[in-house]
Design a protein around this motif. Structure first.
Motif, PDB file in Angstrom:
ATOM      1  N   PHE A  68       4.094   5.763   5.427  1.00 18.91           N
ATOM      2  CA  PHE A  68       4.605   5.264   3.712  1.00 18.91           C
ATOM      3  C   PHE A  68       5.393   4.258   4.604  1.00 18.91           C
ATOM      4  CE2 PHE A  68       1.317   8.024   2.788  1.00 18.91           C
ATOM      5  CZ  PHE A  68       0.793   7.362   1.312  1.00 18.91           C
ATOM      6  N   GLU A  69       6.241   3.087   3.239  1.00 19.49           N
ATOM      7  CA  GLU A  69       7.469   2.528   4.272  1.00 19.49           C
ATOM      8  C   GLU A  69       8.640   3.201   3.506  1.00 19.49           C
ATOM      9  OE1 GLU A  69       7.779   0.264   6.513  1.00 19.49           O
ATOM     10  OE2 GLU A  69       5.581   0.698   6.940  1.00 19.49           O
ATOM     11  N   MET A  70       9.392   3.991   4.161  1.00 16.63           N
ATOM     12  CA  MET A  70      10.814   4.797   3.094  1.00 16.63           C
ATOM     13  C   MET A  70      11.891   3.323   3.848  1.00 16.63           C
ATOM     14  SD  MET A  70       9.206   7.230   2.785  1.00 16.63           S
ATOM     15  CE  MET A  70       7.914   8.503   3.432  1.00 16.63           C
TER      16      MET A  70
END
Length: 778
Positions: A68-70
């Motif tokens: 997941f892109e944070m």
């Protein structure tokens, strides 16, 4: 005839999405990174392709890692800056693209907005305009960005863009005409203050609903694009729209960015991110990287700039305008970071949700005006002498326009019906006829000869739910138990030719005698003064005093660096007004730098006030209160030296006392002397029941009120205080006091400027609040 259409394969499905990033080292032109334009027809997934070719996400590489892109993994977008808070250029090679005179003009534009904000904020507090919004701390964002536009560009503002109007040539007469809603207002008084607009300058009128200007600007930009396609030789133009970070939480913001991106509209979105959406700080508004990150999400070229740096804002807008006109048009987003130094508006007290020290720290650490000034001083084009001359001349210009606008007539009443249809409809003609009939029927109720709009009607006197009706019932009951014959026929004697005289109730006495007799009255009633006030007015004097103090709002200021406020409460008696002033300033407005001088000619009354202060006030408020025995007609010592210096008082108040002064005009002149320019004279006093000549109900109320005053009050004084004569004098002094209009004219004759009709009636005119301001240029 058969029409031919281009194949889908020849239609562009998108456009490049270069990202405008900023740094303090690279020149502006190197911050644009372009992505090749993609064209698509019938999209399909090629065999063994390693990236996605779905229409919703083209060129997204496949991966077998679930991740997941944070947001926290990405650095915040940098902020472009040219000069730092000390006015020093970060890039030594920086060269301005303006001449010295042009830079000075922009600096004076910023000064003009700043000075006008202070004057108009104070004017609203004095009741001379109804509303205002300052732009303190955001002058560079507005003036700097506007300076990079052309006269043909179409502008949409929110409500804090005075600098945009000023830079583009909006005159001070136009500013003041709109704020006072007079006949010079292009909107003919239909909008609330600060809702400017100018066809001449291509600035659309400001609209109150938050964010509505954003889709309007996108639509206007689309129209400009089509116009250019139809006439390629026309001058290229863009639309520019200003908004705050709070407006970016509205749905209109997202709709506007999406339509502008998908239709490639030549529009520049300018966000003034000042950290507060009214009372909501940015940290409670969003969790993303400001507003700039949203532009990238919509595929819009974006840059973040230091909004306190005029050069950075101007440079970014210059480049943004150039980009917006590329390839037939595209949107660009500028996020200008700043800090809102002032309150959101005159309806707001920002110290209720942020610390005063925070504001003072920002003002001390960085300010767009002082930053540009430091740069100019280092360059040798500005100094203290030029600063003083500029501020003085700008202030005079603003005050001249202010005074002229305040005296100007209102728009004609006919304007209520115009500017919607080219020709008035039958319904509008019927409404005009109905209004004319109403004005003819009540000619004395409306100042239509001066082109003033009908005033808001006061509470009807026969409203069974209104306060006046309640008082009528009570008065009728009490008045029936006391004498019914009015004692209003005591003849007034003519002034003596040998000695100057005045009135003492219905008697004519020498001025020297009145002072002694008034002193005797209040010495006699001092101990029972508050209890008698409650009985005489059914407690309404407390409501009137609360409203009086609330309307003055002592201790409240738009500028956190304002010097301590000094209030002189004359005829202060037992301290009712002074104590309320201290509570409002110290507790409500959290301003301990407010000092009240409680003055009275009678030592006995002042002694009661001192005792009450010691018993009721906390130590901090007692320290901010001082006492002065003095005659209000002359604040001076026996040797002639003043006990109150000239131009030393910010607010002069007198409640239920001025009618007892020996020489009221002299007292008004003395109030004018001690007040500083811009200081306010405020008086709460018994007055005349309003409109008795044309309103039978009011006439009845006036008759009953007088019967109560002359029959019941002296009797109550005898029973409660054992002093009938003193209270007989009090009601006679009320009857002899000038009407609201006469007293207003006396205030004006003393040199004060009044706003509107100059007074506010309380409880049908039994009491009235009068205010006047010592002119700022006095």
């Amino acid at each position: 005839m058969k029409r031919s259409f281009p194949s889908l394969a020849s239609r562009p499905l998108g456009r490049p999405f270069p990202i405008l990033r900023a740094s303090s080292v690279l020149p502006p032109c190197s911050r644009f990174v372009s992505v090749p334009r993609r064209y698509g027809g019938s999209l399909s997934q090629k065999p063994d392709s390693n990236f996605v070719s779905f229409p919703g996400a083209v060129k997204s590489v496949f991966t077998n890692t679930l991740k997941f892109e944070m947001p926290s993994e990405y650095p915040a977008m940098p902020t472009y800056r040219v000069i730092d808070q000390h006015g020093v250029a970060i890039d030594p090679t920086f060269e301005p693209d303006l001449s010295d005179d042009e830079v000075i003009k922009l600096y004076r534009d910023m000064l003009t907005v700043s000075i006008m904000d202070i004057i108009m904020f104070d004017a609203q507090r004095q009741g001379r305009i109804s509303f205002y919004m300052v732009s303190s701390g955001e002058e560079a964002a507005c003036v700097g960005s506007a300076s990079a536009l052309t006269p043909g560009d179409v502008v949409f503002c929110q409500y804090r863009e005075q600098g945009v109007f000023q830079q583009r040539g909006f005159s001070m007469k136009e500013f003041m005409g709109q704020l006072f809603a007079n006949k010079n207002d292009a909107g003919m008084g239909r909008n609330m203050p600060v809702h400017y607009g100018s066809t001449r300058l291509n600035i659309h009128s400001i609209s109150s609903p938050l964010g509505t200007q954003l889709p309007h600007a996108a639509g206007a930009a689309y129209a400009l694009k089509i116009q250019r396609m139809q006439n390629p030789t026309a001058d290229p133009r863009i639309a520019v729209v200003y908004f705050g970070e709070g407006a970016a939480s509205e749905g209109d913001f997202h709709a506007a960015l999406n339509i502008a991106a998908t239709r490639s509209c030549p529009v520049v979105f300018v966000c003034r991110n000042n950290g507060y959406s009214i009372s909501t700080p940015a940290l409670e508004q969003y969790r993303g990287d400001g507003i700039a990150s949203r532009g990238l999400g919509y595929g819009i070229d974006t840059v973040r700039v230091d909004g306190n740096d005029l050069w950075a804002v101007r440079g970014a807008m210059t480049k943004a305008r150039e980009m917006a006109l590329q390839d037939g048009g595209k949107p660009v987003l500028l996020e200008c970071l700043s800090y809102r130094v002032g309150h959101h508006s005159t309806s707001d007290d920002s110290f209720a949700y942020r610390a005063k020290v925070e504001v003072e720290d920002w003002k001390r650490r960085d300010n767009p005006i002082s930053r540009l000034r430091k740069w100019m001083e280092a360059k040798g084009t500005w100094d203290d002498g030029k600063e003083k001359e500029a501020r003085d001349s700008i202030r005079r210009q603003i005050l001249k326009a202010f005074n002229e606008a305040e005296r100007e007539k209102k728009p004609p009443i006919r304007a209520l019906f115009e500017d919607v249809y080219e020709e008035l409809t039958p319904d509008l003609h019927a409404q005009m006829k109905q209004l004319k009939s109403h004005l003819d029927k009540y000619p004395d109720e409306y100042d239509h000869t001066a082109h003033s709009p009908p005033p808001v009607s006061e509470t009807t006197i026969m409203d069974p739910n209104g306060e006046i009706f309640i008082i009528l019932v009570v008065i009728c009951i009490v008045a029936g138990l006391v004498r019914t014959k009015l004692q209003l026929e005591n003849a007034q004697e003519r002034d003596s030719a040998e000695q100057k005289t005045t009135h003492f109730g219905f008697e004519t006495v020498a001025e020297s005698e009145k002072a002694d007799r008034v002193a005797g009255v209040f010495t006699s009633v001092a101990d029972s003064y508050d209890r008698m006030n409650d009985l005489m007015s059914f407690g309404y004097h407390r409501i009137w005093k609360d409203q009086f103090v609330s309307s003055l709002n002592p201790g409240f200021t738009a500028d956190p660096n304002t010097p301590p406020q000094r209030i002189l409460d004359v005829a202060g008696g037992t301290g009712d007004i002074a104590f309320r002033m201290l509570k409002q300033a110290h507790i409500v407005n959290r301003n301990p730098n407010t000092h009240v001088i409680m003055s009275d000619i009678n030592p006995a009354m002042l002694g009661v006030g001192r005792q009450r202060a010691e018993a009721l006030l906390p130590a901090s408020q007692q320290a901010a209160l001082s006492f002065l025995v003095a005659d209000a007609t002359s604040f001076s010592k026996p040797d002639g030296s003043p006990t109150v210096e000239s131009s030393s008082i910010d607010l002069y108040t007198v409640a239920f006392g001025i009618r007892n002064f020996t020489d009221i005009p002299a007292a008004l002149r003395e109030a004018y002397r001690v007040l500083r320019p811009g200081g306010v004279f405020a008086c709460l006093e018994f007055s005349k029941v309003a409109s008795t000549d044309t309103n039978p109900a009011a006439a009845l109320f006036d008759a009953i009120y007088k019967r109560w005053s002359f029959s019941a009050i002296p009797m109550i004084g005898q029973v409660v205080a054992g002093d009938r004569d003193s209270y007989q004098y009090l009601v006679e002094s009320i009857e002899r006091f000038p009407s609201q209009e006469e007293f207003r004219d006396m205030i004006v004759d003393a040199g004060f400027v009044v706003g509107g009709r100059g007074y506010e009636n309380l409880t049908g005119g039994i009491a009235a609040i009068h205010k006047g301001m010592k002119p700022l240029d006095a």
